[in-house]
Design a protein around this motif. Sequence first.
Motif, PDB file in Angstrom:
ATOM      1  N   THR A 102      34.989  26.932  33.590  1.00 30.76           N
ATOM      2  CA  THR A 102      36.403  26.928  33.839  1.00 30.76           C
ATOM      3  C   THR A 102      36.755  28.473  34.358  1.00 30.76           C
ATOM      4  OG1 THR A 102      36.825  28.096  31.737  1.00 30.76           O
ATOM      5  CG2 THR A 102      36.867  25.737  31.834  1.00 30.76           C
ATOM      6  N   SER A 103      37.973  28.679  34.915  1.00 28.95           N
ATOM      7  CA  SER A 103      38.384  29.635  35.558  1.00 28.95           C
ATOM      8  C   SER A 103      38.336  31.219  34.538  1.00 28.95           C
ATOM      9  CB  SER A 103      39.786  29.698  36.169  1.00 28.95           C
ATOM     10  OG  SER A 103      40.560  29.362  35.101  1.00 28.95           O
ATOM     11  N   SER A 104      38.261  30.696  33.267  1.00 26.32           N
ATOM     12  CA  SER A 104      38.245  31.876  32.124  1.00 26.32           C
ATOM     13  C   SER A 104      37.049  32.254  31.717  1.00 26.32           C
ATOM     14  CB  SER A 104      38.991  31.433  30.830  1.00 26.32           C
ATOM     15  OG  SER A 104      38.507  30.398  30.411  1.00 26.32           O
ATOM     16  N   ASP A 105      36.054  31.762  32.504  1.00 26.47           N
ATOM     17  CA  ASP A 105      34.540  32.097  32.272  1.00 26.47           C
ATOM     18  C   ASP A 105      33.961  33.515  32.811  1.00 26.47           C
ATOM     19  OD1 ASP A 105      34.349  29.619  30.848  1.00 26.47           O
ATOM     20  OD2 ASP A 105      32.981  28.835  32.458  1.00 26.47           O
ATOM     21  N   GLU A 106      33.059  34.252  32.186  1.00 25.68           N
ATOM     22  CA  GLU A 106      32.732  35.450  32.770  1.00 25.68           C
ATOM     23  C   GLU A 106      31.350  35.713  32.568  1.00 25.68           C
ATOM     24  OE1 GLU A 106      37.038  37.767  31.156  1.00 25.68           O
ATOM     25  OE2 GLU A 106      35.127  37.849  29.722  1.00 25.68           O
ATOM     26  N   LEU A 107      30.750  36.473  33.503  1.00 20.40           N
ATOM     27  CA  LEU A 107      29.415  36.857  33.472  1.00 20.40           C
ATOM     28  C   LEU A 107      29.571  38.310  32.622  1.00 20.40           C
ATOM     29  CD1 LEU A 107      26.435  36.230  33.987  1.00 20.40           C
ATOM     30  CD2 LEU A 107      26.931  37.252  36.296  1.00 20.40           C
ATOM     31  N   TRP A 108      28.414  38.520  31.830  1.00 22.96           N
ATOM     32  CA  TRP A 108      28.466  39.866  31.001  1.00 22.96           C
ATOM     33  C   TRP A 108      26.904  40.338  31.138  1.00 22.96           C
ATOM     34  CZ3 TRP A 108      32.249  42.691  28.724  1.00 22.96           C
ATOM     35  CH2 TRP A 108      33.674  42.132  28.578  1.00 22.96           C
ATOM     36  N   LEU A 109      26.907  41.686  31.544  1.00 29.06           N
ATOM     37  CA  LEU A 109      25.825  42.568  31.696  1.00 29.06           C
ATOM     38  C   LEU A 109      25.664  43.819  31.172  1.00 29.06           C
ATOM     39  CD1 LEU A 109      25.310  42.190  35.633  1.00 29.06           C
ATOM     40  CD2 LEU A 109      24.380  40.524  34.026  1.00 29.06           C
ATOM     41  N   ASN A 110      24.503  44.275  30.634  1.00 26.65           N
ATOM     42  CA  ASN A 110      24.444  45.472  30.072  1.00 26.65           C
ATOM     43  C   ASN A 110      24.606  46.713  31.193  1.00 26.65           C
ATOM     44  OD1 ASN A 110      23.357  48.059  28.871  1.00 26.65           O
ATOM     45  ND2 ASN A 110      22.778  46.801  27.088  1.00 26.65           N
ATOM     46  N   PRO A 111      25.340  47.546  31.188  1.00 22.31           N
ATOM     47  CA  PRO A 111      25.483  48.344  32.086  1.00 22.31           C
ATOM     48  C   PRO A 111      24.439  49.291  32.286  1.00 22.31           C
ATOM     49  CG  PRO A 111      27.186  49.125  30.240  1.00 22.31           C
ATOM     50  CD  PRO A 111      26.380  47.733  29.885  1.00 22.31           C
ATOM     51  N   GLN A 112      23.488  49.369  31.224  1.00 17.67           N
ATOM     52  CA  GLN A 112      22.452  50.257  31.324  1.00 17.67           C
ATOM     53  C   GLN A 112      21.367  49.681  32.103  1.00 17.67           C
ATOM     54  OE1 GLN A 112      21.428  51.569  27.331  1.00 17.67           O
ATOM     55  NE2 GLN A 112      23.492  52.580  27.227  1.00 17.67           N
ATOM     56  N   ILE A 129      26.019  47.867  40.273  1.00 13.99           N
ATOM     57  CA  ILE A 129      26.571  47.528  41.323  1.00 13.99           C
ATOM     58  C   ILE A 129      27.050  46.098  41.475  1.00 13.99           C
ATOM     59  CG2 ILE A 129      24.386  46.428  42.327  1.00 13.99           C
ATOM     60  CD1 ILE A 129      26.480  48.756  44.635  1.00 13.99           C
ATOM     61  N   LEU A 130      26.605  45.198  40.389  1.00 13.43           N
ATOM     62  CA  LEU A 130      27.456  44.343  40.459  1.00 13.43           C
ATOM     63  C   LEU A 130      28.693  44.065  39.183  1.00 13.43           C
ATOM     64  CD1 LEU A 130      24.205  42.171  39.428  1.00 13.43           C
ATOM     65  CD2 LEU A 130      25.307  42.474  41.715  1.00 13.43           C
ATOM     66  N   ILE A 131      28.800  44.980  38.502  1.00 15.38           N
ATOM     67  CA  ILE A 131      30.014  45.010  37.443  1.00 15.38           C
ATOM     68  C   ILE A 131      31.337  45.189  38.325  1.00 15.38           C
ATOM     69  CG2 ILE A 131      31.054  46.255  35.697  1.00 15.38           C
ATOM     70  CD1 ILE A 131      28.056  46.764  34.521  1.00 15.38           C
ATOM     71  N   GLY A 132      32.527  44.314  38.030  1.00 16.82           N
ATOM     72  CA  GLY A 132      33.659  44.632  38.719  1.00 16.82           C
ATOM     73  C   GLY A 132      33.687  43.570  39.905  1.00 16.82           C
ATOM     74  N   GLY A 133      32.692  43.043  40.220  1.00 15.40           N
ATOM     75  CA  GLY A 133      32.862  42.033  41.284  1.00 15.40           C
ATOM     76  C   GLY A 133      32.755  40.757  40.706  1.00 15.40           C
ATOM     77  N   THR A 134      32.540  39.701  41.767  1.00 21.16           N
ATOM     78  CA  THR A 134      32.571  38.319  41.342  1.00 21.16           C
ATOM     79  C   THR A 134      31.122  37.872  41.838  1.00 21.16           C
ATOM     80  OG1 THR A 134      34.711  38.293  41.786  1.00 21.16           O
ATOM     81  CG2 THR A 134      33.463  36.124  41.681  1.00 21.16           C
ATOM     82  N   LEU A 135      30.317  37.080  40.950  1.00 27.05           N
ATOM     83  CA  LEU A 135      29.126  36.538  41.336  1.00 27.05           C
ATOM     84  C   LEU A 135      28.682  35.028  40.767  1.00 27.05           C
ATOM     85  CD1 LEU A 135      26.324  37.580  42.327  1.00 27.05           C
ATOM     86  CD2 LEU A 135      25.721  38.323  39.934  1.00 27.05           C
ATOM     87  N   MET A 136      28.510  34.543  41.670  1.00 25.99           N
ATOM     88  CA  MET A 136      28.571  33.047  41.386  1.00 25.99           C
ATOM     89  C   MET A 136      29.589  32.183  40.871  1.00 25.99           C
ATOM     90  SD  MET A 136      24.474  33.037  40.288  1.00 25.99           S
ATOM     91  CE  MET A 136      24.224  31.341  40.031  1.00 25.99           C
ATOM     92  N   GLY A 137      30.729  32.769  41.194  1.00 24.81           N
ATOM     93  CA  GLY A 137      31.781  32.263  40.902  1.00 24.81           C
ATOM     94  C   GLY A 137      32.502  32.944  39.597  1.00 24.81           C
ATOM     95  N   TYR A 138      31.840  34.021  38.929  1.00 22.45           N
ATOM     96  CA  TYR A 138      32.106  34.503  37.625  1.00 22.45           C
ATOM     97  C   TYR A 138      32.562  35.952  37.839  1.00 22.45           C
ATOM     98  CZ  TYR A 138      29.791  30.737  35.497  1.00 22.45           C
ATOM     99  OH  TYR A 138      29.423  29.309  35.105  1.00 22.45           O
ATOM    100  N   PRO A 139      33.492  36.656  37.220  1.00 22.22           N
ATOM    101  CA  PRO A 139      33.858  37.971  37.281  1.00 22.22           C
ATOM    102  C   PRO A 139      32.586  38.529  36.408  1.00 22.22           C
ATOM    103  CG  PRO A 139      35.821  36.568  36.186  1.00 22.22           C
ATOM    104  CD  PRO A 139      34.595  35.770  36.627  1.00 22.22           C
ATOM    105  N   VAL A 140      32.248  39.698  37.076  1.00 21.88           N
ATOM    106  CA  VAL A 140      31.063  40.389  36.310  1.00 21.88           C
ATOM    107  C   VAL A 140      31.865  41.325  35.303  1.00 21.88           C
ATOM    108  CG1 VAL A 140      28.763  41.385  36.455  1.00 21.88           C
ATOM    109  CG2 VAL A 140      29.640  39.800  38.198  1.00 21.88           C
ATOM    110  N   CYS A 141      31.236  41.329  34.084  1.00 25.98           N
ATOM    111  CA  CYS A 141      31.711  42.250  33.091  1.00 25.98           C
ATOM    112  C   CYS A 141      30.631  43.178  32.486  1.00 25.98           C
ATOM    113  CB  CYS A 141      32.590  41.757  32.104  1.00 25.98           C
ATOM    114  SG  CYS A 141      34.066  40.445  32.613  1.00 25.98           S
ATOM    115  N   ALA A 142      30.901  44.307  31.758  1.00 32.16           N
ATOM    116  CA  ALA A 142      29.997  45.141  31.153  1.00 32.16           C
ATOM    117  C   ALA A 142      30.271  45.342  29.670  1.00 32.16           C
ATOM    118  CB  ALA A 142      29.924  46.476  32.024  1.00 32.16           C
ATOM    119  N   SER A 143      29.026  45.208  28.960  1.00 33.24           N
ATOM    120  CA  SER A 143      28.989  45.713  27.599  1.00 33.24           C
ATOM    121  C   SER A 143      27.594  46.240  27.232  1.00 33.24           C
ATOM    122  CB  SER A 143      29.511  44.561  26.645  1.00 33.24           C
ATOM    123  OG  SER A 143      29.372  44.927  25.239  1.00 33.24           O
TER     124      SER A 143
END
Length: 112
Positions: free
Chosen positions: A42-52, A58-72
């Motif tokens: 769905t459009s509310s899905d997100e991809l989450w990565l560890n910023p470390q 380089i990916l965080i804050g962008g869009t990848l494979m249709g998902y916004p890329v977030c950090a935690s």
Amino acid sequence: MSSEWMTPEQIRQRQAAEVMEGQLGTAIYEAVIWARKQLPSTSSDELWLNPQDEGAAILIGGTLMGYPVCASERVPRGEALVWSGMARVYVRSGEKPTGANLTDPMRPDETP
């Protein structure tokens, strides 16, 4: 093409492509493919990565494979999680989304 002739956006895209060819890229690909097999996207899905993780910045804050890329920093190092906004669960590669994956509904960027 030599980097001195590239725009900053072209350089960022090249760096992102290099990340996707490495271990983090493999983890991202596997998490997304697994999530798409388990739950409808769905459009509310997100991809989450560890910023470390190496290359994650380089990916965080962008869009990848249709998902916004977030950090935690709560995301396990070297892994990627897909947040299913519809089901309100995290989907990790190889794990079936169940009640155990339910958040309360705390997401990685939220504090208790």
